[in-house]
Motif scaffolding. Structure first.
Motif, short mmCIF file in Angstrom:
data_model
loop_
_atom_site.label_atom_id
_atom_site.label_comp_id
_atom_site.label_asym_id
_atom_site.label_seq_id
_atom_site.Cartn_x
_atom_site.Cartn_y
_atom_site.Cartn_z
N SER A 296 1.08 -1.72 -14.30
CA SER A 296 2.09 -1.54 -13.25
C SER A 296 3.16 -0.56 -13.72
CB SER A 296 2.75 -2.88 -12.91
OG SER A 296 1.78 -3.78 -12.42
N ILE A 297 3.63 0.26 -12.81
CA ILE A 297 4.57 1.32 -13.19
C ILE A 297 5.93 0.77 -13.62
CG2 ILE A 297 3.51 3.17 -11.87
CD1 ILE A 297 5.99 2.48 -9.85
N ASP A 298 6.21 -0.50 -13.30
CA ASP A 298 7.49 -1.09 -13.73
C ASP A 298 7.32 -1.96 -14.97
OD1 ASP A 298 6.00 -2.98 -12.40
OD2 ASP A 298 7.72 -4.02 -11.53
N SER A 299 6.16 -1.84 -15.65
CA SER A 299 5.89 -2.60 -16.88
C SER A 299 5.99 -1.67 -18.08
CB SER A 299 4.47 -3.18 -16.84
OG SER A 299 4.30 -3.98 -15.72
N PRO A 300 6.06 -2.22 -19.31
CA PRO A 300 6.01 -1.36 -20.50
C PRO A 300 4.72 -0.54 -20.49
CG PRO A 300 6.61 -3.61 -21.10
CD PRO A 300 6.22 -3.65 -19.66
N ASP A 301 4.79 0.71 -20.95
CA ASP A 301 3.63 1.60 -20.89
C ASP A 301 2.69 1.33 -22.06
OD1 ASP A 301 1.77 3.52 -20.51
OD2 ASP A 301 3.05 5.22 -20.99
N TRP A 318 1.74 -1.92 -7.29
CA TRP A 318 1.08 -2.83 -6.36
C TRP A 318 1.81 -3.00 -5.03
CZ3 TRP A 318 -3.76 -3.50 -6.23
CH2 TRP A 318 -4.51 -3.50 -7.40
N CYS A 319 2.95 -2.33 -4.87
CA CYS A 319 3.57 -2.28 -3.54
C CYS A 319 2.88 -1.22 -2.68
CB CYS A 319 5.06 -1.96 -3.65
SG CYS A 319 5.98 -3.24 -4.51
N GLU A 353 -4.17 -6.59 0.42
CA GLU A 353 -4.80 -5.51 -0.36
C GLU A 353 -5.89 -6.07 -1.26
OE1 GLU A 353 -5.27 -1.53 -2.07
OE2 GLU A 353 -5.09 -2.51 -0.13
N VAL A 354 -5.65 -7.24 -1.84
CA VAL A 354 -6.69 -7.93 -2.63
C VAL A 354 -7.91 -8.20 -1.75
CG1 VAL A 354 -7.26 -10.15 -3.73
CG2 VAL A 354 -5.14 -8.97 -4.32
N ASP A 355 -7.67 -8.67 -0.53
CA ASP A 355 -8.75 -8.93 0.42
C ASP A 355 -9.53 -7.64 0.74
OD1 ASP A 355 -10.09 -10.60 2.60
OD2 ASP A 355 -9.20 -8.99 3.79
N ARG A 356 -8.81 -6.53 0.83
CA ARG A 356 -9.47 -5.24 1.13
C ARG A 356 -10.37 -4.79 -0.03
NH1 ARG A 356 -9.10 0.28 0.47
NH2 ARG A 356 -7.58 0.05 -1.21
#
Length: 419
Positions: A296-301, A318-319, A353-356
């Motif tokens: 996720s882009i807001d997590s540590p890289d 994930w947004c 989105e998970v369902d998709r």
């Protein structure tokens, strides 16, 4: 590939980027030889090539080389492959080829098979000359050109330099070296630049050494993770890395493989929706699956660590919608993702989105706090999914559900989906 034995597929060369992959036959051929290929293609006149690749059980994403960087860190791919990928590498100051230079490891190979390599039509000759000039200016070494005697297709193989010596000796500084403030790992909606990043040369810098051969690299702590650094979970970085791997080996062997009633022979395409060090994927190494590790882009890289292990992954928010076709993954795994994501975006939209992404009869495994697990369980029951297992202890919960074939009969407009 016999013409360049140094490539050493499945040993030295483990993680490959396949550009304009078509239906990803290259990645499929190499998968059984211990090579993990991140294949991508745009949705163009060939229509759903990536969907076809995923249907075959071959890793692929829908992406295009255009105006922004690819969603990968710098210097992580052991090789880049382009066969008839129709990318105009030489235009606009070589911007697109310079993007490959960003993601390719020093000492890594670029394998190019296209008509300019083996045909002599005026347009092909013009492209070959322009490419030769650009590649020389980029200090890539032409390792070999070979031609198949049967189908007459040619392949040119180039190698990226392992030092900055050539860059410094160039009479013209074109393409230029990127400024020191330009982070080669910044990749989420970052515009392409027509410049080259310097090769890391300090012994403890990531990219200054080639990883161990596969499969040894999977378990080895990266040499550039230092004890003075704090890991994601609060211990020193090397300890954190090892503890994470031990944790996931235990969870996978004792719970996921035997305790959930999942028939793993039916599972091939797996996504870890919130990976950290790639421990879950590493623990699955003896099963014939591949795991898309999502950071996720807001997590540590930590994505460079995942690639260093010989695994692969992608940056994502994930947004937003994930870059794949509907119903393309067999199993999704989410470790403490939903409790974090619901602070930033609509949880119902993420579940949609998970369902998709998930196939009917596909599984979703969630580890999270009990409150979030209860919310999710209520939502998936509303979609008529089958709850296979639910467990909680000390405010932590585990949920395993199977997507059903059910679809609502009445249509209704869902406002958040069109907001």
């Amino acid at each position: 590939m016999q013409s360049v034995p140094d490539v050493a597929w499945g040993k030295r060369t483990r993680v490959v980027l396949d550009v304009g992959c078509g239906v990803a036959s290259f990645g499929g051929f190499l998968f059984d030889r211990g090579v993990l290929s991140m294949s991508f293609a745009p949705k163009d006149e060939h229509e759903a090539q990536v969907q076809f690749a995923l249907e075959r059980g071959i890793p692929a994403i829908s992406a295009v080389m255009g105006t922004e960087r690819l969603p990968f860190p710098g210097i992580v791919f052991d090789a880049v492959h382009c066969a008839r990928c129709r990318v105009p590498w030489h235009i606009e100051g070589g911007k697109l080829l310079l993007e490959l230079n960003r993601v390719l490891r020093p000492g890594g190979f670029f394998i190019w098979s296209a008509t300019p390599v083996y045909q002599k039509l005026p347009e092909d000759v013009e492209i070959w000359n322009a490419m030769s000039q650009l590649i020389k200016a980029m200090c890539w070494e032409l390792v070999s050109i070979s031609k198949d005697t049967i189908n007459k297709v040619g392949i040119a193989v180039y190698r990226k330099p392992t030092s900055n010596e050539c860059y410094e000796k160039r009479s013209q500084q074109q393409p230029p070296v990127c400024s020191g403030s330009d982070d080669p790992n910044a990749a989420w909606h970052v515009p392409l630049q027509a410049c080259m990043h310097k090769v890391p040369e300090e012994s403890l810098e990531r990219g200054s050494q080639w990883p161990e051969q596969w499969p040894a690299r999977l378990e080895k702590t990266p040499y550039w993770l230092l004890s003075s650094q704090v890991g994601v979970y609060g211990k020193s970085a090397p300890e954190d890395f090892t503890a994470d791997y031990e944790h996931w080996k235990r969870v996978v062997s004792k719970s996921y493989l035997n305790g959930m009633g999942i028939n793993w022979s039916t599972v091939r395409n797996v996504m870890d929706m919130r990976s950290v060090y790639g421990g879950f994927a590493a623990a699955m190494k003896d099963i014939s699956v591949w795991v898309m590790n999502v950071i996720s882009i807001d997590s540590p890289d930590t994505l460079p660590i995942i690639y260093e292990r010989g695994l692969f992954g992608i940056y994502h928010d994930w947004c937003e919608s994930f870059s794949t076709y509907p119903r393309t993954y067999d199993l999704l795994h989410a470790d403490h993702l939903f409790s974090k994501i619901k602070k930033r975006c609509n949880l119902v939209a993420v579940v949609a989105e998970v369902d998709r992404i998930l196939r009917p009869e596909g599984k979703l495994i969630v580890r999270d706090d009990v409150e979030t697990i209860n919310e999710l369980e209520s939502m998936v029951k509303g979609m008529q999914w089958e709850v296979r297992m639910t467990y909680s202890k000390d405010k932590e919960g585990l949920l395993c559900v199977e997507k059903s074939m059910w679809r609502p009969k009445e249509l209704e407009t869902i406002k958040y989906a069109i907001a």
